[in-house]
Design a protein around this motif. Structure first.
Motif: not given
Length: 378
Positions: A21-32
């Motif tokens: 997800l984070t690779s596909a779009d920088p809007s996603f950020q894994t927080v935990m």
């Protein structure tokens, strides 16, 4: 600046779904992320540098202690008791690993993300005559979600592997969606699959888009090596788009391209191997599944990569041309991991992480669907 969406990855393993997800779009950020396997948590932390990766049992961690606003929850509760690789699937529902979906559900109930994705083995569909799946859907309905599920094949989304997974998506009811959308396949593939009798729940694509990525598309830039050997440099520049993508942040050196050191007897078996065990001369091996002691087809999509990809006695994992099993780097390529992705732990740990992972490319396939939900522009 676009809005950021916080992702929580449960039973995260390497963090393959959230990484996708984070690779596909920088809007996603894994927080935990949460997982009980120490080396997998080290791997997830190495690749999700700004996330809090917690190593522990999910049932021992209270979701109410999470203070961040969570927009997306992803994860795959372990359900070994009804894996499609086990003939007795569905009979082991008392296996405590099969109730971990309830912990996933509790996180959804408490944190109320706008959307969640739960992935699992195809065997979940028929477990306990379908009653388990009914229970899961009813549970999510009660905690406020519109849910639907499909069987997807990773090969239809650009992964060079016919890895089939159960995917359930839930959307919070107050967002006003009456149906759940799934990503449209980008690649076509028509090989044998596990399938399900519920054809409307199985996403097929046999003729539109790009041809499926083959084994050779994925690994042909990696050098030819023999049993026990290791190579640290690429054989060539990237030869296709898939290789360009996997190498976009890598320099000239390649890691994890080390072949298992096979015994003389195994090398003799490998030398005679073909597309299945029947290719071997009679008497060379005493037993094994049809897919054991067999080569991956050079111009085919790979069969499902398992944690035993260095053991020809356990899976279809022999290199298309070289007389050896595939290396961890080749397995990672077939799982859709970028070459700069960091794996931590022992050789066995890394093999387990690669074999158990959700291909990040499959995670990436859901990015646009999630964004359309999060931004409410369907």
């Amino acid at each position: 600046m676009s809005e950021k969406y916080n992702v929580l990855d449960l039973f995260c393993g390497t963090g393959g779904i959230s990484y996708g997800l984070t690779s596909a779009d920088p809007s996603f950020q894994t927080v935990m992320g949460i997982d009980m396997n120490k080396s997998a948590c080290q791997t997830a932390q190495a690749n999700h540098k700004h996330a809090n990766i917690v190593c522990g049992k999910i049932e021992d961690i209270d979701p109410a202690t999470i203070k961040e606003k969570i927009d997306v929850i992803v994860g795959g509760p372990p359900c070994q008791g009804f894996s499609s690789l086990r003939p007795s699937r569905g009979k082991n529902l008392e296996d405590p690993r099969n109730s971990l979906y309830k912990s996933f559900m509790q996180y959804v109930k408490v944190l109320q993300p706008k959307v969640f994705l739960m992935e699992n083995v195809v065997g979940l569909v028929n477990a306990n005559g379908g009653l388990l799946l009914e229970d899961i859907q009813e549970g999510f309905d009660k905690v406020g979600y519109v849910v639907d599920w499909r069987i997807v094949n990773a090969a239809n989304y650009g992964v060079p592997q016919k890895r089939e997974r159960f995917i359930l998506i839930g959307i919070r009811k107050d967002l006003g969606f009456t149906e759940v959308l799934f990503p449209t396949p980008t690649h076509y593939f028509s090989g044998k699959v596990i399938g399900t009798k519920l054809k409307d729940k199985h996403i097929f694509n046999t003729d539109s888009g790009c041809p499926a990525v083959t084994v050779w598309d994925a690994i042909s830039d990696l050098p030819s090596i023999k049993s026990g050997e290791e190579a640290t440099h690429y054989q060539s520049t990237p030869l296709n788009e898939y290789q360009i993508e996997r190498r976009k942040y890598s320099v000239e050196t390649v890691n994890l391209h080390q072949a298992a050191n096979h015994s003389e007897k195994m090398l003799e078996v490998i030398k005679h191997s073909g597309s299945n065990i029947n290719a071997l001369p009679q008497g060379l091996v005493s037993s094994g599944y049809s897919s054991c002691y067999s080569r991956l087809g050079k111009d085919d999509v790979s069969t499902t990569i398992t944690v035993k990809f260095t053991s020809p006695a356990s899976s279809k994992c022999i290199h298309p041309l070289d007389d050896r099993s595939i290396t961890p780097r080749e397995a990672a390529r077939l799982q859709g991991f970028d070459d700069h992705f960091i794996f931590c732990g022992s050789k066995t740990d890394i093999a387990t992480q690669i074999g158990n992972a959700v291909p990040p490319i499959l995670g990436s396939a859901f990015a646009n669907v999630f964004l359309s939900i999060l931004r409410k522009d369907i």
